[in-house]
Enzyme design. Structure first.
Site, mmCIF file in Angstrom:
data_model
loop_
_atom_site.group_PDB
_atom_site.id
_atom_site.type_symbol
_atom_site.label_atom_id
_atom_site.label_comp_id
_atom_site.label_asym_id
_atom_site.label_seq_id
_atom_site.Cartn_x
_atom_site.Cartn_y
_atom_site.Cartn_z
ATOM 1 C CG ASP A 159 3.794 -36.894 -15.748
ATOM 2 O OD1 ASP A 159 3.231 -35.804 -15.570
ATOM 3 O OD2 ASP A 159 4.459 -37.464 -14.846
ATOM 4 C CD1 TRP A 193 1.486 -32.908 -13.271
ATOM 5 C CD2 TRP A 193 2.344 -31.196 -14.443
ATOM 6 N NE1 TRP A 193 2.547 -33.390 -13.991
ATOM 7 C CE2 TRP A 193 3.099 -32.364 -14.717
ATOM 8 C CE3 TRP A 193 2.709 -29.999 -15.057
ATOM 9 C CZ2 TRP A 193 4.184 -32.372 -15.585
ATOM 10 C CZ3 TRP A 193 3.792 -29.998 -15.921
ATOM 11 C CH2 TRP A 193 4.515 -31.171 -16.185
ATOM 12 N N GLY A 194 -3.241 -30.081 -13.787
ATOM 13 C CA GLY A 194 -4.218 -29.007 -13.715
ATOM 14 C C GLY A 194 -3.776 -27.724 -14.371
ATOM 15 C CG ASP A 214 4.059 -34.433 -8.653
ATOM 16 O OD1 ASP A 214 3.120 -34.532 -9.467
ATOM 17 O OD2 ASP A 214 5.232 -34.750 -8.919
#
Length: 409
Positions: A159, A193-194, A214
């Protein structure tokens, strides 16, 4: 004599520690590292349904359910624990799992999952803390990778929280090098998350990369304020990313919400079908131990999964757009195609369409199979006629028609 015995005893007590210290991994080459995830990974992740409520008992129960439900038989193989399995680092900097929730340690869980013929995945974060505030990997990347390898980890979701101004390329490149140095094949899932367009730089670093924020267990974000995106929002954000997907490097529109929240049956079908069209990783996020039959039938649709797992690794694109109705196409191996009629509207779509008008088919003659009804429904030389529900799909597979020639007498 007593002194000799004492010395021998001390040496014997030190042997395990000395052996561990002497243990050297054989690093993976870049080719060995990349030769993984040649089709989109399939499995289950704990976050969508359980968030921080994870434990070894629950994970082993999910492994049991993946086998007994038949999900393993159709290609699901990873059991991935997301955030909150870790609580601290010891005096030497090694990550410490929650002793109450994982009393036997992470390797015990991995060994059990492997005994079921499955693979085990784990979670960490670029920063010094994970998104839930647990210890992250910043400054411990090589140590953590070695811990994963020794514990039998097969998949790492990494993450992007608390990154402390870390550059995304540098952060993920560092962990890739750490995973290679640890010497165990581990699929590397980039989860930033791009935010820095990983599809432009992450091929060769990770095997898959998140393309959006998300996902939520609903169709469209609308006025929801929690920051998550709906299924339709994520489909739209991925529609033009098809040039960047292929074997070993996948756009990841996030884990599946099939069976969770407010999604209707038709929305669950469309969600799964579109992830298959997008050549997306299929990481289920529901409770496998108690899923209804209709959810089980969606997640184990072998014909839809075959589209996702096709060896060409092509991501679908929009071929024809008719307002709130779309036709998506995906090239398959063997000169076949997947064609998905996607009804985004609030009303039924009374489809009566000449498939020869789809540009990519170039007027070719194909047999048409409905992948949800599991039956052949004609050929492309006749209009396809169907009623597609609101937020639903007609997902088809097209196989070149074999014209049988008359034999000579």
């Amino acid at each position: 004599m007593k002194r000799i015995l004492c010395i021998l005893t001390a040496v014997l007590m030190m042997l395990p520690a000395l052996a561990q210290k002497a243990e050297k991994a054989t690093p993976l080459t870049q080719e060995e590292f990349l030769n993984q995830a040649l089709t989109p990974p399939m499995g289950w992740n704990s976050w969508n349904c359980f968030h921080c409520n994870v434990s070894e008992e629950m994970l082993m129960g999910m492994a049991d359910a993946m086998v007994s439900s038949g999900m393993k038989d159709v290609g699901y193989e990873y059991i991935v624990v997301d955030d909150c399995w870790q609580v601290d680092r010891d005096a030497d900097g090694w990550i410490v799992c929650d002793p109450e929730r994982f009393p036997h340690g992470i390797k015990h869980v991995a060994d059990y999952i492997h005994s079921k013929g499955l693979k085990f995945g784990i979670y960490s974060c670029v920063g010094d803390k994970t998104c839930a505030g647990r210890p992250g990997s910043q400054g411990h990347e090589f140590q953590d990778a070695l811990f994963y390898a020794r514990s039998g980890v097969d998949y790492l979701k990494y993450d992007f929280c608390y990154k402390n101004r870390a550059n995304s390329w540098n952060a993920y490149h560092t962990m890739r090098e750490a995973l290679k140095a640890a010497g165990r094949p581990i699929v590397f899932s980039i989860c930033e998350w791009g935010s820095t367009k990983p599809w432009e730089w992450a091929e060769g670093i990770g095997h898959l990369w998140r393309t959006t924020g998300d996902i939520g267990e609903f169709w469209i974000k609308g006025d929801k304020k929690d920051g998550r995106l709906g299924v339709l929002d994520i489909i739209d954000l991925n529609r033009d990313l098809y040039p960047f997907a292929g074997p070993g490097h996948w756009n990841d529109p996030d884990m599946l919400e099939v069976g969770n929240g407010d999604l209707t049956y038709d929305e669950n079908v469309a969600h799964f079908a579109m992830w298959c069209m997008l050549a997306a990783p299929l990481m289920s996020g529901n409770d496998l131990r108690s899923m209804p039959d209709e959810i089980h039938s969606i997640l184990t649709n072998k014909e839809a999964i075959a589209v996702d797992q096709d060896s060409l690794g092509v991501q679908a694109h929009v071929s024809v757009e008719m307002g709130d109705k779309q036709i998506w196409v995906k090239k398959l191996s063997g000169d076949e195609w997947a064609v998905c009629f996607f009804n985004r509207s609030e009303k039924e779509w009374n489809l009566n369409y000449n498939m020869m008008d789809i540009p990519e088919l170039e007027g070719g003659l194909y047999d048409v199979r409905d992948l949800w009804e599991h039956k052949d429904i004609g050929k492309t030389d006749r209009n396809v006629i169907a009623t597609i529900p609101s937020h639903g799909v007609l997902m088809t597979r097209l196989t070149p028609t074999t014209v049988k020639s008359k034999g000579r007498r």
